[in-house]
Write a protein that holds these residues in place. Sequence first.
Motif, PDB file in Angstrom:
ATOM      1  N   THR A  84      15.333 -41.477 -17.606  1.00 30.86           N
ATOM      2  CA  THR A  84      15.942 -40.310 -16.980  1.00 30.86           C
ATOM      3  C   THR A  84      16.954 -39.679 -17.914  1.00 30.86           C
ATOM      4  OG1 THR A  84      17.127 -39.511 -15.004  1.00 30.86           O
ATOM      5  CG2 THR A  84      17.843 -41.606 -15.903  1.00 30.86           C
TER       6      THR A  84
ATOM      7  N   TYR B 264      15.828 -35.110 -14.859  1.00 34.98           N
ATOM      8  CA  TYR B 264      14.402 -35.410 -14.787  1.00 34.98           C
ATOM      9  C   TYR B 264      14.175 -36.914 -14.866  1.00 34.98           C
ATOM     10  CZ  TYR B 264      14.698 -36.224 -19.813  1.00 34.98           C
ATOM     11  OH  TYR B 264      15.053 -36.713 -21.050  1.00 34.98           O
TER      12      TYR B 264
ATOM     13  N   TYR C 174      20.027 -36.543 -17.320  1.00 31.78           N
ATOM     14  CA  TYR C 174      20.588 -35.537 -16.416  1.00 31.78           C
ATOM     15  C   TYR C 174      22.002 -35.160 -16.848  1.00 31.78           C
ATOM     16  CZ  TYR C 174      23.016 -39.432 -13.993  1.00 31.78           C
ATOM     17  OH  TYR C 174      23.793 -40.525 -13.677  1.00 31.78           O
TER      18      TYR C 174
ATOM     19  N   LEU D 184      14.567 -32.251 -11.109  1.00 32.59           N
ATOM     20  CA  LEU D 184      15.522 -32.137  -9.993  1.00 32.59           C
ATOM     21  C   LEU D 184      16.632 -31.159 -10.331  1.00 32.59           C
ATOM     22  CD1 LEU D 184      17.163 -33.346  -7.443  1.00 32.59           C
ATOM     23  CD2 LEU D 184      18.124 -34.933  -9.107  1.00 32.59           C
ATOM     24  N   ARG D 185      17.005 -30.374  -9.329  1.00 34.27           N
ATOM     25  CA  ARG D 185      18.248 -29.601  -9.381  1.00 34.27           C
ATOM     26  C   ARG D 185      19.020 -29.884  -8.099  1.00 34.27           C
ATOM     27  NH1 ARG D 185      18.631 -26.252 -13.613  1.00 34.27           N
ATOM     28  NH2 ARG D 185      16.685 -25.590 -14.627  1.00 34.27           N
ATOM     29  N   PHE D 186      20.340 -30.002  -8.218  1.00 31.41           N
ATOM     30  CA  PHE D 186      21.138 -30.338  -7.048  1.00 31.41           C
ATOM     31  C   PHE D 186      22.481 -29.615  -7.110  1.00 31.41           C
ATOM     32  CE2 PHE D 186      22.159 -33.399 -10.339  1.00 31.41           C
ATOM     33  CZ  PHE D 186      23.535 -33.496 -10.299  1.00 31.41           C
TER      34      PHE D 186
ATOM     35  N   ARG E 233      12.721 -29.799  -0.825  1.00 29.62           N
ATOM     36  CA  ARG E 233      14.156 -29.692  -0.623  1.00 29.62           C
ATOM     37  C   ARG E 233      14.651 -30.911   0.141  1.00 29.62           C
ATOM     38  NH1 ARG E 233      15.872 -26.216   2.612  1.00 29.62           N
ATOM     39  NH2 ARG E 233      17.892 -25.927   1.642  1.00 29.62           N
TER      40      ARG E 233
ATOM     41  N   SER F 142       9.090 -35.934 -13.079  1.00 29.70           N
ATOM     42  CA  SER F 142       9.741 -35.448 -11.869  1.00 29.70           C
ATOM     43  C   SER F 142      11.025 -34.738 -12.289  1.00 29.70           C
ATOM     44  CB  SER F 142      10.063 -36.611 -10.925  1.00 29.70           C
ATOM     45  OG  SER F 142      10.785 -36.161  -9.789  1.00 29.70           O
TER      46      SER F 142
ATOM     47  N   SER G 168      13.380 -30.834  -5.730  1.00 29.82           N
ATOM     48  CA  SER G 168      12.687 -31.585  -6.766  1.00 29.82           C
ATOM     49  C   SER G 168      11.217 -31.229  -6.774  1.00 29.82           C
ATOM     50  CB  SER G 168      12.861 -33.101  -6.557  1.00 29.82           C
ATOM     51  OG  SER G 168      12.164 -33.510  -5.395  1.00 29.82           O
TER      52      SER G 168
ATOM     53  N   ARG H 281       9.774 -41.360  -5.796  1.00 33.41           N
ATOM     54  CA  ARG H 281       9.587 -40.032  -5.227  1.00 33.41           C
ATOM     55  C   ARG H 281       9.683 -40.020  -3.709  1.00 33.41           C
ATOM     56  NH1 ARG H 281      10.098 -35.380  -7.003  1.00 33.41           N
ATOM     57  NH2 ARG H 281       8.253 -34.585  -5.955  1.00 33.41           N
TER      58      ARG H 281
ATOM     59  N   SER I 115      21.347 -30.962 -12.945  1.00 28.23           N
ATOM     60  CA  SER I 115      19.891 -31.034 -13.026  1.00 28.23           C
ATOM     61  C   SER I 115      19.507 -32.231 -13.874  1.00 28.23           C
ATOM     62  CB  SER I 115      19.317 -29.755 -13.635  1.00 28.23           C
ATOM     63  OG  SER I 115      19.788 -29.576 -14.972  1.00 28.23           O
TER      64      SER I 115
ATOM     65  N   GLY J   1      19.437 -30.587  -2.674  1.00 24.58           N
ATOM     66  CA  GLY J   1      18.709 -30.573  -3.933  1.00 24.58           C
ATOM     67  C   GLY J   1      17.286 -30.114  -3.730  1.00 24.58           C
TER      68      GLY J   1
END
Length: 256
Positions: free
Chosen positions: A115, A101, A117, A84-86, A50, A82, A69, A21, A99, A67
């Motif tokens: 993970t 996780y 994505y 995430l979008r990017f 961001r 966790s 998160s 993180r 996106s 991105g």
Amino acid sequence: MGVYVETRIRTDLETLWDHTREPGRQQRWDLRFTEISPLSRTGPGEGPERFRYATRVLPFLVVVGTGVSAGERHRAGGDRVSALRFSSSDPRSLLAEGSGYWRFVPTPDGVRFLTGYDYRPRWGRFGRVVDRLFLRPLMGWATAWSFDRLRLWCERDIAPARSRDRWLLELAARVLLVAAPLTATVLPPGLPPLFAVPLAVLGLAAAVLVPPSSRAPAARRCLRTPPATAREPRLLATLAPPGAGDHRTTAPEDPS
């Protein structure tokens, strides 16, 4: 999700959380990013946060994107998540937006770290073909390789740069096993092709079958097929895309 990778790391949950993180630490082990720069932070590693990322595709080509998160440290089951979008507005980037996780599941001997994505490629039909044949397999391999490099860092305190160098040396040795017999046919006194080709085949077999060093990362150590029960955490649905602000609606914690 389009890409799934899972590994088990013999470390404590807090150490793994900090190594993933914290942007400065993530860019050290994650092959997919050359640089990760925070743009905003609203909490101690929770989010939403961001960030700007850069990826060196070629020595002379770097693509950038942004991105957002967020993380959940305190969940009913004891695990952490966790999300995430990017997106990237760089027309040279095949990845337009996506996106994913991370899930951190404590186990008796460490943490099950996984993970999932997916992303949308650009460049139309040509981009979809390039993605299916080249980029998506490469992204899966790079993610698994990076996860194993992270494991070595957490478990054995092998710095990411050092484990990368060991991997490069091992890769060079494997290539040499194949190339040396073939090269010897054109160098004096010249190895006859009758001997060079079988030796090259034996070298290729050795390069493929010899297990990787225990001190160098290897993608093959990670699980790449998702279990039937794998699904996105609810946190991902509450996360606004990059550029839409840092607002995040409140949703019940996903118990799974």
